[in-house]
Design a protein around this motif. Structure first.
Motif, PDB file in Angstrom:
ATOM      1  N   PHE A  29       4.452  39.983  -3.775  1.00  0.00           N
ATOM      2  CA  PHE A  29       3.435  39.179  -3.208  1.00  0.00           C
ATOM      3  C   PHE A  29       3.777  38.031  -2.426  1.00  0.00           C
ATOM      4  N   GLU A  30       4.481  37.420  -3.287  1.00  0.00           N
ATOM      5  CA  GLU A  30       5.235  36.135  -2.663  1.00  0.00           C
ATOM      6  C   GLU A  30       5.961  36.437  -1.326  1.00  0.00           C
ATOM      7  N   GLY A  31       6.441  38.002  -1.123  1.00  0.00           N
ATOM      8  CA  GLY A  31       7.352  38.144   0.011  1.00  0.00           C
ATOM      9  C   GLY A  31       6.088  38.524   1.263  1.00  0.00           C
ATOM     10  N   GLY A  32       4.854  38.598   0.799  1.00  0.00           N
ATOM     11  CA  GLY A  32       3.964  38.681   1.754  1.00  0.00           C
ATOM     12  C   GLY A  32       3.327  40.267   1.973  1.00  0.00           C
ATOM     13  N   ILE A  33       3.707  40.921   0.887  1.00  0.00           N
ATOM     14  CA  ILE A  33       3.123  42.324   0.870  1.00  0.00           C
ATOM     15  C   ILE A  33       1.705  42.444   1.051  1.00  0.00           C
ATOM     16  N   ASP A  34       1.078  43.291   1.579  1.00  0.00           N
ATOM     17  CA  ASP A  34      -0.302  43.621   1.698  1.00  0.00           C
ATOM     18  C   ASP A  34      -1.023  43.978   0.446  1.00  0.00           C
ATOM     19  N   PRO A 105      -4.864  41.599   5.984  1.00  0.00           N
ATOM     20  CA  PRO A 105      -3.531  41.174   5.512  1.00  0.00           C
ATOM     21  C   PRO A 105      -3.486  40.281   4.373  1.00  0.00           C
ATOM     22  N   SER A 106      -2.529  40.056   3.815  1.00  0.00           N
ATOM     23  CA  SER A 106      -2.322  39.278   2.538  1.00  0.00           C
ATOM     24  C   SER A 106      -2.704  37.644   3.056  1.00  0.00           C
ATOM     25  N   PRO A 107      -3.295  36.999   2.366  1.00  0.00           N
ATOM     26  CA  PRO A 107      -3.350  35.503   2.543  1.00  0.00           C
ATOM     27  C   PRO A 107      -2.122  34.773   2.629  1.00  0.00           C
ATOM     28  N   VAL A 108      -1.060  35.306   1.811  1.00  0.00           N
ATOM     29  CA  VAL A 108       0.119  34.848   1.775  1.00  0.00           C
ATOM     30  C   VAL A 108       0.987  34.748   3.170  1.00  0.00           C
ATOM     31  N   ARG A 109       0.428  35.858   3.777  1.00  0.00           N
ATOM     32  CA  ARG A 109       1.042  35.823   5.505  1.00  0.00           C
ATOM     33  C   ARG A 109       0.296  35.011   6.272  1.00  0.00           C
ATOM     34  N   THR A 110      -0.983  34.910   6.091  1.00  0.00           N
ATOM     35  CA  THR A 110      -1.799  34.317   7.179  1.00  0.00           C
ATOM     36  C   THR A 110      -1.967  32.899   6.861  1.00  0.00           C
ATOM     37  N   GLY A 111      -1.800  32.504   5.684  1.00  0.00           N
ATOM     38  CA  GLY A 111      -1.931  31.028   5.274  1.00  0.00           C
ATOM     39  C   GLY A 111      -3.146  30.429   5.409  1.00  0.00           C
ATOM     40  N   LYS A 112      -4.239  31.493   5.252  1.00  0.00           N
ATOM     41  CA  LYS A 112      -5.597  30.678   5.374  1.00  0.00           C
ATOM     42  C   LYS A 112      -6.240  30.279   4.236  1.00  0.00           C
ATOM     43  N   GLY A 113      -5.355  30.189   3.011  1.00  0.00           N
ATOM     44  CA  GLY A 113      -5.861  29.883   1.755  1.00  0.00           C
ATOM     45  C   GLY A 113      -6.568  30.949   0.935  1.00  0.00           C
TER      46      GLY A 113
ATOM     47  N   THR B  51       4.171  31.109  -4.001  1.00  0.00           N
ATOM     48  CA  THR B  51       2.940  32.254  -3.294  1.00  0.00           C
ATOM     49  C   THR B  51       1.960  31.390  -2.908  1.00  0.00           C
ATOM     50  N   ALA B  52       1.468  30.521  -3.998  1.00  0.00           N
ATOM     51  CA  ALA B  52       0.190  29.651  -3.784  1.00  0.00           C
ATOM     52  C   ALA B  52       0.127  28.871  -2.580  1.00  0.00           C
ATOM     53  N   ARG B  53       1.336  28.188  -2.313  1.00  0.00           N
ATOM     54  CA  ARG B  53       1.663  27.096  -1.439  1.00  0.00           C
ATOM     55  C   ARG B  53       1.714  27.888   0.044  1.00  0.00           C
ATOM     56  N   LYS B  54       2.315  29.261   0.252  1.00  0.00           N
ATOM     57  CA  LYS B  54       2.545  29.898   1.392  1.00  0.00           C
ATOM     58  C   LYS B  54       1.103  30.317   1.842  1.00  0.00           C
ATOM     59  N   MET B  55       0.097  30.403   0.984  1.00  0.00           N
ATOM     60  CA  MET B  55      -1.282  30.716   1.222  1.00  0.00           C
ATOM     61  C   MET B  55      -1.912  29.614   1.716  1.00  0.00           C
ATOM     62  N   GLU B  56      -1.415  28.286   1.527  1.00  0.00           N
ATOM     63  CA  GLU B  56      -2.177  27.136   2.306  1.00  0.00           C
ATOM     64  C   GLU B  56      -1.340  26.848   3.307  1.00  0.00           C
ATOM     65  N   GLY B  57      -0.324  27.581   3.853  1.00  0.00           N
ATOM     66  CA  GLY B  57       0.562  27.519   4.997  1.00  0.00           C
ATOM     67  C   GLY B  57       1.462  26.303   4.784  1.00  0.00           C
ATOM     68  N   ARG B  58       1.667  25.675   3.544  1.00  0.00           N
ATOM     69  CA  ARG B  58       2.467  24.651   3.218  1.00  0.00           C
ATOM     70  C   ARG B  58       3.586  24.835   2.181  1.00  0.00           C
ATOM     71  N   GLU B  59       4.775  24.593   3.005  1.00  0.00           N
ATOM     72  CA  GLU B  59       6.222  25.043   2.235  1.00  0.00           C
ATOM     73  C   GLU B  59       6.150  24.016   0.864  1.00  0.00           C
ATOM     74  N   VAL B  60       6.910  24.464  -0.168  1.00  0.00           N
ATOM     75  CA  VAL B  60       7.469  23.752  -1.323  1.00  0.00           C
ATOM     76  C   VAL B  60       8.774  24.365  -1.745  1.00  0.00           C
ATOM     77  N   GLU B  61       9.577  23.320  -1.828  1.00  0.00           N
ATOM     78  CA  GLU B  61      10.942  23.745  -2.364  1.00  0.00           C
ATOM     79  C   GLU B  61      11.031  23.350  -3.826  1.00  0.00           C
ATOM     80  N   ILE B  62      11.549  24.539  -4.407  1.00  0.00           N
ATOM     81  CA  ILE B  62      11.574  24.481  -5.961  1.00  0.00           C
ATOM     82  C   ILE B  62      12.884  24.676  -6.424  1.00  0.00           C
ATOM     83  N   LYS B  63      13.368  23.775  -7.394  1.00  0.00           N
ATOM     84  CA  LYS B  63      14.832  24.006  -7.834  1.00  0.00           C
ATOM     85  C   LYS B  63      14.492  24.496  -9.159  1.00  0.00           C
ATOM     86  N   GLU B  64      14.887  25.935  -9.574  1.00  0.00           N
ATOM     87  CA  GLU B  64      14.673  26.609 -11.051  1.00  0.00           C
ATOM     88  C   GLU B  64      15.795  26.144 -11.954  1.00  0.00           C
TER      89      GLU B  64
END
Lengths: 116, 223
Positions: A29-34, A105-113, B51-64
């Protein structure tokens, strides 16, 4: 039978669904899969006894995480079927494709929250 | 071990919303064993945040990063080389780890990603229960190896109380009465007559939290 799987379904083979860790599901999901589904053996039929039952619990856990993050948990599913159920396999692939198509599409890809 | 559980994602995301460069710091000690703050949990939490940040269209750099322990200065010091490149540290060690990071790295905030819950152990995979409240004055030799302070909901030293029924505590039918456990155990050991009839005197709580933050000194180990 000659049944076609929808071309959008990419199959990742594993020795057993018990091998699946929560990070595998989340990273997809982080990679943007739907959408993503886990196809395990029928309950009670696991060659390794409890692999599919463990997978079920992990899928449920990640569904909770997706919801908390704002991704519709319907995008992740677990199905149980045997290796001999080819037509059911295709049916599931089509069912899941249709479900995801409706969600868009996944919100991870669209960036729409958050979507949920 | 110290048992912790991850804070809800919503709370963590709210806590870090001002930061775009973040260290997620785990600990290979207790919190790794109770699956709250080890290497695996660092990976998972970092992925969830990205993942949560990508949804906001905002990048985050994380050092694990996962330290051997966050409760020892020499391991905490290992972040020194790169800590300056980040805006905050999200620690998923116990409360000790978060405070050690805060004390060591004074330029940026140390944030807690878990709730430190209790001192206990694993009953089975995925289930941890409380065993010790660190009262600082152990009486387990008098109570059959079962802690009245922890296992009795009222921490009675001479129990059980009237709320004990069928071996269960009145607070919850699932919770065993601590004093029933003690009595059963003393009987098993053949110590019931001798121990149970002995009234324990009021406890000296000055070794517990009543005396403020505690410390243990071992001069023979000091350099």
């Amino acid at each position: 039978m000659r049944l076609d799987c929808p071309p959008n379904v990419k199959i990742i083979r594993l020795p057993c669904t018990g091998r699946i860790d929560t990070i595998h599901l989340l990273r997809a999901f982080e990679g943007g899969i739907d959408g993503l589904y886990v196809a395990g053996c029928l309950e009670g039929e696991c060659h390794f006894l409890t692999g599919n039952l463990q997978a079920k619990r992990r899928v449920e856990y990640v569904k909770g995480v997706l919801k908390a993050l704002g991704i519709n948990p319907e995008r992740l599913q677990m199905y149980n079927l045997s290796a001999a159920m080819g037509s059911r396999f295709v049916e599931i692939a089509r069912e899941m494709t249709e479900r995801i198509r409706q969600l868009g599409p996944s919100p991870v890809r669209t960036g729409k929250g958050r979507e949920v | 071990m110290v048992v912790a559980e991850q804070k809800p994602f919503e709370e963590i995301l709210e806590m870090i919303k001002a930061y775009d460069r973040l260290i997620v710091a785990g600990c290979k000690g207790c919190v790794a064993v109770c699956a709250a703050g080890g290497e695996k949990e660092v990976r998972f939490l970092a992925s969830a945040i990205r993942t949560a940040r990508k949804m906001e269209g905002r990048e985050v750099e994380i050092k694990e990063v996962t330290l051997e322990r966050q409760c020892d200065p020499e391991y905490v010091e290992q972040l020194r080389a790169f800590v300056g490149e980040y805006q905050a540290i999200l620690s998923i060690a116990c409360g000790v780890g978060v405070q050690y990071l805060a004390e060591h790295y004074r330029e940026i905030p140390a944030l807690p990603g878990v709730n430190t819950t209790f001192v206990g152990g694993a009953e089975k995979q995925g289930l941890w229960t409380e065993r010790c409240q660190c009262c600082g004055n152990c009486v387990l030799h008098l109570t059959g190896g079962i802690c009245p302070i922890t296992r009795c909901s009222k921490s009675l030293l001479n129990g059980p109380c009237g709320g004990s029924s069928g071996g269960k505590c009145e607070i919850d039918p699932e919770v065993p009465c601590g004093w029933q456990l003690i009595i059963d155990r003393l009987k098993e050991l053949g110590e019931f007559e001798r121990r149970y009839l002995e009234i324990l005197p009021p406890k000296d709580w000055s070794t517990s939290r009543d005396g403020g933050p505690r410390k243990v000194v071992r001069e023979d180990l000091m350099k």
